[in-house]
Design an enzyme around this catalytic site. Sequence first.
Site, PDB file in Angstrom:
ATOM      1  N   HIS A 208       0.812  -1.217   0.000  1.00 24.30           N
ATOM      2  CA  HIS A 208       0.000   0.000   0.000  1.00 24.30           C
ATOM      3  C   HIS A 208       0.846   1.268   0.000  1.00 24.30           C
ATOM      4  O   HIS A 208       0.478   2.275  -0.618  1.00 24.30           O
ATOM      5  CB  HIS A 208      -0.938   0.008   1.217  1.00 24.30           C
ATOM      6  CG  HIS A 208      -2.120  -0.896   1.048  1.00 24.30           C
ATOM      7  ND1 HIS A 208      -2.557  -1.742   2.036  1.00 24.30           N
ATOM      8  CD2 HIS A 208      -2.949  -1.099  -0.006  1.00 24.30           C
ATOM      9  CE1 HIS A 208      -3.611  -2.419   1.600  1.00 24.30           C
ATOM     10  NE2 HIS A 208      -3.872  -2.049   0.379  1.00 24.30           N
ATOM     11  N   CYS A 520      -9.490  -0.777 -11.568  1.00 23.34           N
ATOM     12  CA  CYS A 520      -8.935   0.256 -10.685  1.00 23.34           C
ATOM     13  C   CYS A 520      -7.685  -0.211  -9.952  1.00 23.34           C
ATOM     14  O   CYS A 520      -7.260   0.420  -8.985  1.00 23.34           O
ATOM     15  CB  CYS A 520      -9.977   0.730  -9.679  1.00 23.34           C
ATOM     16  SG  CYS A 520     -10.556  -0.545  -8.540  1.00 23.34           S
TER      17      CYS A 520
END
Length: 570
Positions: A208, A520
């Site tokens: 992340h 996405c």
Amino acid sequence: MNPIRFGEVPVNRRDGKAVASSSGIIIGRVQKLLHGRQPIPEKYIKADQLEAEVERLLKAITAAKQEIDNERKHLSDIGTRDPMLILDVHRMLIADPELLKSASNRIREDRINAEWAIRQEMDVIQSVFEQVEDEYLRNRKHDVEQAGRRILAHLLGQPDVNQGLQEKLTDKEPVIYVGDDFSVSDIVNMWRHGVAAVVTEQGGVDAHNIIVARGIGLPALVGATGVLDDIKDGDTLILDAEQGLWVLNPSEAEQAAYCKFMEAILVSKRGLEDFACKPSLSKDGREMKLMANIEFPEELDVADSIGIDGIGLYRSEFLFINETTLPGEAFQFEQYVTLVRRMLGKPVIMRLLDVGGDRPWLYRDLAGADYAGANPAMGLRGIRLMLRNPEPLKVQLRAMIRAAQEGPVRILVPMISCREEMEQVNALAEECRKELGLAELPPIGAMIEVPAAALIAEDIAQVSDFFSIGTNDLMQYTLASDRSDDEMAGLYKTGQAAVLQLIMLAASAAKKNGIPISVCGELAADPEWTATFLNLDMEYLSMSASSILTIRRYLSRQTYLPLLPSSVEQ
């Protein structure tokens, strides 16, 4: 290893390669941030201020000793002995005259500030302890770190992690933070305070923190194994995020060659400017919108200049992460509607809160209990968690539905694995619509990121207004591979054929049911996939804003060759 193809950049043992990177090249000065360390100001001092800086160091050491004496007295009053022994060790380290002498010499000889000098001394002393064979003595390096932090706290005036960052804003020389790992919040905080680049030893291809670094345009390397071994505060580092490389203490020739490299990159990217604010069209005129993944409003400053077609993924969890309590409907609405208004009629796809055991306080507030599982990525997270306690979910739904009254909003549901979950969300959204007295709901769609959802996509499509494929988690779950594990990075190339089969199942189901489908995940920013997504009739691709111009140029060279039948039996 051959870092760059033009110019001569010698390779030696001070070079290394990272598992993943964002983009950009920075030549800057290192500040080493080990776990738990706070940033400090690192400044050069004028000659006539050196003695005043030494005096400032002496006052900080004196204050740290007094602090320990006060703590020791309190512990003595209540008869607690073991902590007193630890305090005695810390006081002995702080009061060591050699520490003051060595740090003062650094201030005078290197003309650096007291914080920088004491940090360097801490590193030297800890390195001595690391060489000791006796494990007990070797572990005393942690006492050195804690003692040093006491002095730094008094030098900084208060133990505030942002104070050092604030002072960085005035540094002329780029500063590169190097550490074992940085959280998403760390990355964002550093970026907001003007840090030039970051390097971490830990991390994988789709961790992340690197995804966020790409999104905000911060040059970064993750999975840079061994970078902390020889690096010291004040070292010069070339961070080459274009190729995932670093060079420690480069020669003048190396720096000159990289400066030429940076100039060449600027030249190569100038052609991308022609694609700013242009339609996202294939060579034969087929549109596939290119939208941005957004976490923070500040990212839109960059996105506006390149002409994004909308926000394809707004990760709402960052609203929650930065708050100490669950944000209410009014607060959430203001954040969401600000984005909608900013986009001036372009679509905004808002994802419902997607957290799990990796965010303990959020999990506790949502689930009413501490996370007890072993693997947060595979546990109660996303919509599974939100449906356990529908009230916070309804608060978020209401805020998003209200924001949708001012522009085109879609609501994306994360971690869907069965039809029933979508039906429950739809029912809650309908309750919210009635409570708000509105005529209709914005489109509500399923995020296809769990392999089970792709396998039963036709069933889920019947209760969804759209699909959005989250390729990061889809790959992770399909390949049984932790995306933050650098040892698994190779699988993310070899396993793409399996992921493609799942994507095609979802695309076929979407077409059969007449609903739009998009992507996405990080694959959206991979030029090798652009033609495939075009030919699978993706409505849009959503990616880090920094990748949009590259993909728009690549898209302009592709010709549409459909992979799905033009009509599917209903």
